[in-house]
Design a protein around this motif. Structure first.
Motif, PDB file in Angstrom:
ATOM      1  N   GLY A 109       0.824  -1.209   0.000  1.00  0.00           N
ATOM      2  CA  GLY A 109       0.000   0.000   0.000  1.00  0.00           C
ATOM      3  C   GLY A 109       0.854   1.252   0.000  1.00  0.00           C
ATOM      4  N   THR A 110       1.949   1.210   0.758  1.00  0.00           N
ATOM      5  CA  THR A 110       2.884   2.331   0.764  1.00  0.00           C
ATOM      6  C   THR A 110       3.521   2.515  -0.607  1.00  0.00           C
ATOM      7  N   CYS A 111       3.869   1.388  -1.226  1.00  0.00           N
ATOM      8  CA  CYS A 111       4.453   1.443  -2.575  1.00  0.00           C
ATOM      9  C   CYS A 111       3.490   2.084  -3.571  1.00  0.00           C
ATOM     10  N   ASN A 112       2.209   1.805  -3.419  1.00  0.00           N
ATOM     11  CA  ASN A 112       1.207   2.327  -4.351  1.00  0.00           C
ATOM     12  C   ASN A 112       1.130   3.851  -4.301  1.00  0.00           C
ATOM     13  N   TYR A 113       1.213   4.425  -3.119  1.00  0.00           N
ATOM     14  CA  TYR A 113       0.971   5.862  -2.978  1.00  0.00           C
ATOM     15  C   TYR A 113       2.235   6.701  -2.814  1.00  0.00           C
ATOM     16  N   LEU A 114       3.392   6.068  -2.625  1.00  0.00           N
ATOM     17  CA  LEU A 114       4.631   6.841  -2.539  1.00  0.00           C
ATOM     18  C   LEU A 114       4.983   7.437  -3.914  1.00  0.00           C
ATOM     19  N   PRO A 115       5.252   8.734  -3.978  1.00  0.00           N
ATOM     20  CA  PRO A 115       5.631   9.359  -5.267  1.00  0.00           C
ATOM     21  C   PRO A 115       7.122   9.210  -5.540  1.00  0.00           C
ATOM     22  N   ASP A 116       7.638   8.009  -5.337  1.00  0.00           N
ATOM     23  CA  ASP A 116       9.082   7.821  -5.462  1.00  0.00           C
ATOM     24  C   ASP A 116       9.391   6.497  -6.154  1.00  0.00           C
ATOM     25  N   TRP A 117       8.680   6.218  -7.248  1.00  0.00           N
ATOM     26  CA  TRP A 117       8.987   5.025  -8.016  1.00  0.00           C
ATOM     27  C   TRP A 117      10.301   5.216  -8.776  1.00  0.00           C
ATOM     28  N   LYS A 118      10.537   6.431  -9.233  1.00  0.00           N
ATOM     29  CA  LYS A 118      11.824   6.744  -9.834  1.00  0.00           C
ATOM     30  C   LYS A 118      12.152   8.199  -9.542  1.00  0.00           C
ATOM     31  N   ASN A 119      13.431   8.510  -9.455  1.00  0.00           N
ATOM     32  CA  ASN A 119      13.843   9.874  -9.123  1.00  0.00           C
ATOM     33  C   ASN A 119      14.907  10.357 -10.103  1.00  0.00           C
ATOM     34  N   LEU A 120      15.035  11.672 -10.157  1.00  0.00           N
ATOM     35  CA  LEU A 120      15.918  12.321 -11.123  1.00  0.00           C
ATOM     36  C   LEU A 120      16.618  13.497 -10.460  1.00  0.00           C
TER      37      LEU A 120
END
Length: 212
Positions: free
Chosen positions: A25-36
């Motif tokens: 659930g945390t993975c679903n809503y965290l805006p950090d799947w990829k970073n730049l």
């Protein structure tokens, strides 16, 4: 298997599944799947998740913006949003069903086994549904990072923390479901099929008659 040990194994499996469900659930809503990170401005870090993008500033403060259109997302993020959300729903359903099949509840034994079996299978499905999109997005990030066609001066996206949360969460859900399924097949009241039981009974009678 002893009733006490089976009950502890069920609780441990359910606990692992709960932890896994929270992580997915945390993975679903965290805006950090990829970073730049930008070389021109090292004080800012751009992150992208399934639902929004954010700009994290070292001086303090984070600004996030929701995606305007679902169709504007990359194909891997569109499918990931659907699969991970489905995984969260199935995970919650499997936890409810499995909790009703624990030995501590006074329900018919046959019904308990059926509930644990259904709950364990749903946990497996929920785990796979989150592991597949997380691994797919990670693969795409790695492919683009090492793509020689893209000029070196162009910033590259890197793997974010949310993907690790998804990997651990999916693994914990599958492991928890496996432990619950294990308690079914190792239960002390597990019976052989009726035809084998009848055959064993006939053999015992023959041995008694032969002995007499």
């Amino acid at each position: 298997m002893d009733l006490v040990h089976r009950h502890r194994l069920q609780l441990f499996g359910l606990l692992l599944s709960v932890i896994g469900w929270i992580l997915t659930g945390t993975c679903n809503y965290l805006p950090d799947w990829k970073n730049l990170g930008l070389d021109l401005n090292e004080l800012e870090l751009w992150t992208m998740g399934l639902w929004q993008t954010c700009v994290v500033q070292d001086v303090g403060g984070t600004q996030c913006k929701d995606f305007d259109s679902f169709l504007a997302l990359p194909i891997e993020f569109r499918i990931s949003r659907i699969l991970v959300s489905t995984s969260n729903g199935l995970g919650l359903l499997s936890l409810v069903i499995s909790s009703l099949g624990l030995d501590c509840l006074k329900i018919e034994q046959k019904l308990k086994k059926q509930l644990l079996l259904l709950g364990g299978i749903l946990m497996w499905i929920a785990g796979v549904l989150v592991l597949v999109p997380v691994s797919w997005v990670a693969y795409m990030i790695i492919q683009e990072f090492w793509d020689e066609v893209i000029p070196e001066i162009v910033p590259r996206w890197e793997i974010g923390d949310a993907l690790f949360s998804g990997w651990f969460g999916g693994f914990f859900i599958i492991l928890g479901g496996s432990l619950l399924l294990l308690t079914i097949f190792l239960s002390s009241d597990h019976r052989l099929p009726e035809q084998y039981t009848m055959a064993d009974t006939q053999d015992n009678h023959q041995q008694v008659e032969t002995g007499n």
